[in-house]
Motif scaffolding. Structure first.
Motif, PDB file in Angstrom:
ATOM      1  N   LEU A  59       0.830  -1.203   0.000  1.00  0.00           N
ATOM      2  CA  LEU A  59       0.000   0.000   0.000  1.00  0.00           C
ATOM      3  C   LEU A  59       0.864   1.254   0.000  1.00  0.00           C
ATOM      4  CD1 LEU A  59      -2.709  -1.093   2.591  1.00  0.00           C
ATOM      5  CD2 LEU A  59      -2.897  -1.075   0.083  1.00  0.00           C
ATOM      6  N   ASP A  60       2.091   1.158   0.491  1.00  0.00           N
ATOM      7  CA  ASP A  60       2.992   2.312   0.590  1.00  0.00           C
ATOM      8  C   ASP A  60       4.368   2.096  -0.039  1.00  0.00           C
ATOM      9  OD1 ASP A  60       1.258   3.971   2.134  1.00  0.00           O
ATOM     10  OD2 ASP A  60       1.802   2.861   3.933  1.00  0.00           O
ATOM     11  N   TRP A  61       4.718   0.857  -0.338  1.00  0.00           N
ATOM     12  CA  TRP A  61       6.087   0.539  -0.745  1.00  0.00           C
ATOM     13  C   TRP A  61       6.131  -0.210  -2.057  1.00  0.00           C
ATOM     14  CZ3 TRP A  61       9.852   2.687   2.097  1.00  0.00           C
ATOM     15  CH2 TRP A  61       9.489   3.158   3.352  1.00  0.00           C
ATOM     16  N   GLY A  62       7.193   0.049  -2.832  1.00  0.00           N
ATOM     17  CA  GLY A  62       7.404  -0.650  -4.090  1.00  0.00           C
ATOM     18  C   GLY A  62       8.875  -0.673  -4.438  1.00  0.00           C
ATOM     19  N   ALA A  63       9.208  -1.438  -5.446  1.00  0.00           N
ATOM     20  CA  ALA A  63      10.597  -1.547  -5.899  1.00  0.00           C
ATOM     21  C   ALA A  63      10.826  -0.597  -7.066  1.00  0.00           C
ATOM     22  CB  ALA A  63      10.904  -2.971  -6.321  1.00  0.00           C
ATOM     23  N   CYS A  64      11.982   0.022  -7.078  1.00  0.00           N
ATOM     24  CA  CYS A  64      12.377   0.879  -8.196  1.00  0.00           C
ATOM     25  C   CYS A  64      13.017   0.000  -9.271  1.00  0.00           C
ATOM     26  CB  CYS A  64      13.387   1.931  -7.717  1.00  0.00           C
ATOM     27  SG  CYS A  64      14.050   2.947  -9.062  1.00  0.00           S
ATOM     28  N   ALA A  65      12.605   0.199 -10.519  1.00  0.00           N
ATOM     29  CA  ALA A  65      13.152  -0.560 -11.636  1.00  0.00           C
ATOM     30  C   ALA A  65      13.713   0.387 -12.702  1.00  0.00           C
ATOM     31  CB  ALA A  65      12.074  -1.467 -12.227  1.00  0.00           C
ATOM     32  N   ARG A  66      14.161   1.548 -12.298  1.00  0.00           N
ATOM     33  CA  ARG A  66      14.657   2.573 -13.226  1.00  0.00           C
ATOM     34  C   ARG A  66      16.166   2.466 -13.365  1.00  0.00           C
ATOM     35  NH1 ARG A  66      15.238   5.753 -17.414  1.00  0.00           N
ATOM     36  NH2 ARG A  66      15.020   7.976 -17.100  1.00  0.00           N
ATOM     37  N   ALA A  67      16.622   2.028 -14.522  1.00  0.00           N
ATOM     38  CA  ALA A  67      18.055   1.985 -14.787  1.00  0.00           C
ATOM     39  C   ALA A  67      18.629   3.393 -14.649  1.00  0.00           C
ATOM     40  CB  ALA A  67      18.320   1.452 -16.195  1.00  0.00           C
ATOM     41  N   GLY A  68      19.750   3.505 -13.999  1.00  0.00           N
ATOM     42  CA  GLY A  68      20.378   4.802 -13.802  1.00  0.00           C
ATOM     43  C   GLY A  68      19.954   5.506 -12.531  1.00  0.00           C
ATOM     44  N   SER A  69      18.881   5.017 -11.887  1.00  0.00           N
ATOM     45  CA  SER A  69      18.475   5.601 -10.613  1.00  0.00           C
ATOM     46  C   SER A  69      19.373   5.046  -9.519  1.00  0.00           C
ATOM     47  CB  SER A  69      17.019   5.241 -10.295  1.00  0.00           C
ATOM     48  OG  SER A  69      16.710   5.572  -8.945  1.00  0.00           O
ATOM     49  N   PRO A  70      19.727   5.865  -8.541  1.00  0.00           N
ATOM     50  CA  PRO A  70      20.512   5.328  -7.424  1.00  0.00           C
ATOM     51  C   PRO A  70      19.703   4.316  -6.602  1.00  0.00           C
ATOM     52  CG  PRO A  70      19.863   7.602  -6.980  1.00  0.00           C
ATOM     53  CD  PRO A  70      19.459   7.295  -8.396  1.00  0.00           C
ATOM     54  N   PHE A  71      18.397   4.200  -6.870  1.00  0.00           N
ATOM     55  CA  PHE A  71      17.533   3.305  -6.119  1.00  0.00           C
ATOM     56  C   PHE A  71      17.070   2.099  -6.932  1.00  0.00           C
ATOM     57  CE2 PHE A  71      16.974   7.685  -4.606  1.00  0.00           C
ATOM     58  CZ  PHE A  71      17.605   7.537  -3.384  1.00  0.00           C
ATOM     59  N   ASP A  72      17.618   1.913  -8.128  1.00  0.00           N
ATOM     60  CA  ASP A  72      17.269   0.764  -8.967  1.00  0.00           C
ATOM     61  C   ASP A  72      17.459  -0.535  -8.175  1.00  0.00           C
ATOM     62  OD1 ASP A  72      16.629  -0.804 -11.196  1.00  0.00           O
ATOM     63  OD2 ASP A  72      18.663  -0.744 -11.983  1.00  0.00           O
ATOM     64  N   GLY A  73      16.387  -1.349  -8.119  1.00  0.00           N
ATOM     65  CA  GLY A  73      16.453  -2.615  -7.407  1.00  0.00           C
ATOM     66  C   GLY A  73      16.259  -2.505  -5.909  1.00  0.00           C
ATOM     67  N   ARG A  74      15.865  -1.336  -5.434  1.00  0.00           N
ATOM     68  CA  ARG A  74      15.666  -1.127  -3.994  1.00  0.00           C
ATOM     69  C   ARG A  74      14.219  -0.765  -3.700  1.00  0.00           C
ATOM     70  NH1 ARG A  74      20.189   3.017  -2.362  1.00  0.00           N
ATOM     71  NH2 ARG A  74      19.151   2.834  -0.368  1.00  0.00           N
ATOM     72  N   VAL A  75      13.765  -1.104  -2.509  1.00  0.00           N
ATOM     73  CA  VAL A  75      12.411  -0.784  -2.083  1.00  0.00           C
ATOM     74  C   VAL A  75      12.355   0.693  -1.708  1.00  0.00           C
ATOM     75  CG1 VAL A  75      10.651  -1.243  -0.338  1.00  0.00           C
ATOM     76  CG2 VAL A  75      11.970  -3.131  -1.298  1.00  0.00           C
ATOM     77  N   ARG A  76      11.288   1.366  -2.174  1.00  0.00           N
ATOM     78  CA  ARG A  76      11.126   2.801  -1.943  1.00  0.00           C
ATOM     79  C   ARG A  76       9.718   3.099  -1.443  1.00  0.00           C
ATOM     80  NH1 ARG A  76      15.411   4.069  -0.883  1.00  0.00           N
ATOM     81  NH2 ARG A  76      14.791   6.222  -0.945  1.00  0.00           N
ATOM     82  N   PHE A  77       9.581   4.163  -0.660  1.00  0.00           N
ATOM     83  CA  PHE A  77       8.289   4.646  -0.194  1.00  0.00           C
ATOM     84  C   PHE A  77       7.611   5.376  -1.343  1.00  0.00           C
ATOM     85  CE2 PHE A  77       5.990   7.954   2.516  1.00  0.00           C
ATOM     86  CZ  PHE A  77       4.983   7.087   2.908  1.00  0.00           C
ATOM     87  N   GLU A  78       6.303   5.216  -1.491  1.00  0.00           N
ATOM     88  CA  GLU A  78       5.599   5.805  -2.632  1.00  0.00           C
ATOM     89  C   GLU A  78       5.697   7.324  -2.702  1.00  0.00           C
ATOM     90  OE1 GLU A  78       1.391   5.100  -2.673  1.00  0.00           O
ATOM     91  OE2 GLU A  78       1.175   5.611  -0.569  1.00  0.00           O
ATOM     92  N   HIS A  79       5.923   7.984  -1.565  1.00  0.00           N
ATOM     93  CA  HIS A  79       6.010   9.449  -1.566  1.00  0.00           C
ATOM     94  C   HIS A  79       7.452   9.953  -1.613  1.00  0.00           C
ATOM     95  CE1 HIS A  79       1.753   9.796  -1.115  1.00  0.00           C
ATOM     96  NE2 HIS A  79       1.786   8.976  -0.073  1.00  0.00           N
ATOM     97  N   ASP A  80       8.402   9.037  -1.768  1.00  0.00           N
ATOM     98  CA  ASP A  80       9.800   9.425  -1.950  1.00  0.00           C
ATOM     99  C   ASP A  80       9.983   9.785  -3.424  1.00  0.00           C
ATOM    100  OD1 ASP A  80      12.467   9.887  -1.404  1.00  0.00           O
ATOM    101  OD2 ASP A  80      12.898   7.855  -0.726  1.00  0.00           O
ATOM    102  N   GLY A  81      11.182  10.077  -3.833  1.00  0.00           N
ATOM    103  CA  GLY A  81      11.443  10.404  -5.229  1.00  0.00           C
ATOM    104  C   GLY A  81      12.921  10.524  -5.505  1.00  0.00           C
ATOM    105  N   CYS A  82      13.237  10.699  -6.789  1.00  0.00           N
ATOM    106  CA  CYS A  82      14.635  10.910  -7.193  1.00  0.00           C
ATOM    107  C   CYS A  82      14.669  11.661  -8.516  1.00  0.00           C
ATOM    108  CB  CYS A  82      15.389   9.580  -7.278  1.00  0.00           C
ATOM    109  SG  CYS A  82      15.133   8.629  -8.785  1.00  0.00           S
ATOM    110  N   GLU A  83      15.850  12.003  -8.937  1.00  0.00           N
ATOM    111  CA  GLU A  83      16.023  12.797 -10.156  1.00  0.00           C
ATOM    112  C   GLU A  83      15.770  11.998 -11.431  1.00  0.00           C
ATOM    113  OE1 GLU A  83      19.720  10.809  -9.005  1.00  0.00           O
ATOM    114  OE2 GLU A  83      18.433  12.171  -7.892  1.00  0.00           O
TER     115      GLU A  83
END
Length: 94
Positions: A59-83
């Protein structure tokens, strides 16, 4: 895994503990004084590369699958973000 621990279907105990622990890893907290207004429209839950977890944590968490993101392959909070945010084509969130 300990008996009675978390399971992929979200049935188990400890989701609240996990949620609180993971909140300490935010890149952009909406409560920080330096949070920029434009970041409200660039949150992980609205990114096309965000994949929600299953169960209660999903409901609040998901995995980042964005190549080039510092969070690729990591669990992130839905209201977090990156460049490396890319909006979903359908405009959905979460």
């Amino acid at each position: 895994m300990e008996p009675g621990g978390l399971w992929a279907d979200g049935k188990g105990e400890g989701e609240g503990d996990v949620h609180e622990r993971w909140l300490q890893l935010l890149n952009r907290s909406t409560g920080d004084p330096g949070y920029r207004d434009e970041w409200f429209d660039e949150q992980c839950g609205g990114c096309r590369f965000w994949i929600a977890l299953s169960g209660e944590l999903g409901l609040d968490w998901g995995a980042c699958a964005r190549a080039g993101s510092p969070f690729d392959g990591r669990v992130r909070f839905e209201h977090d973000g990156c460049e490396r945010f890319v909006a979903r084509a359908d405009g959905a969130f979460g």
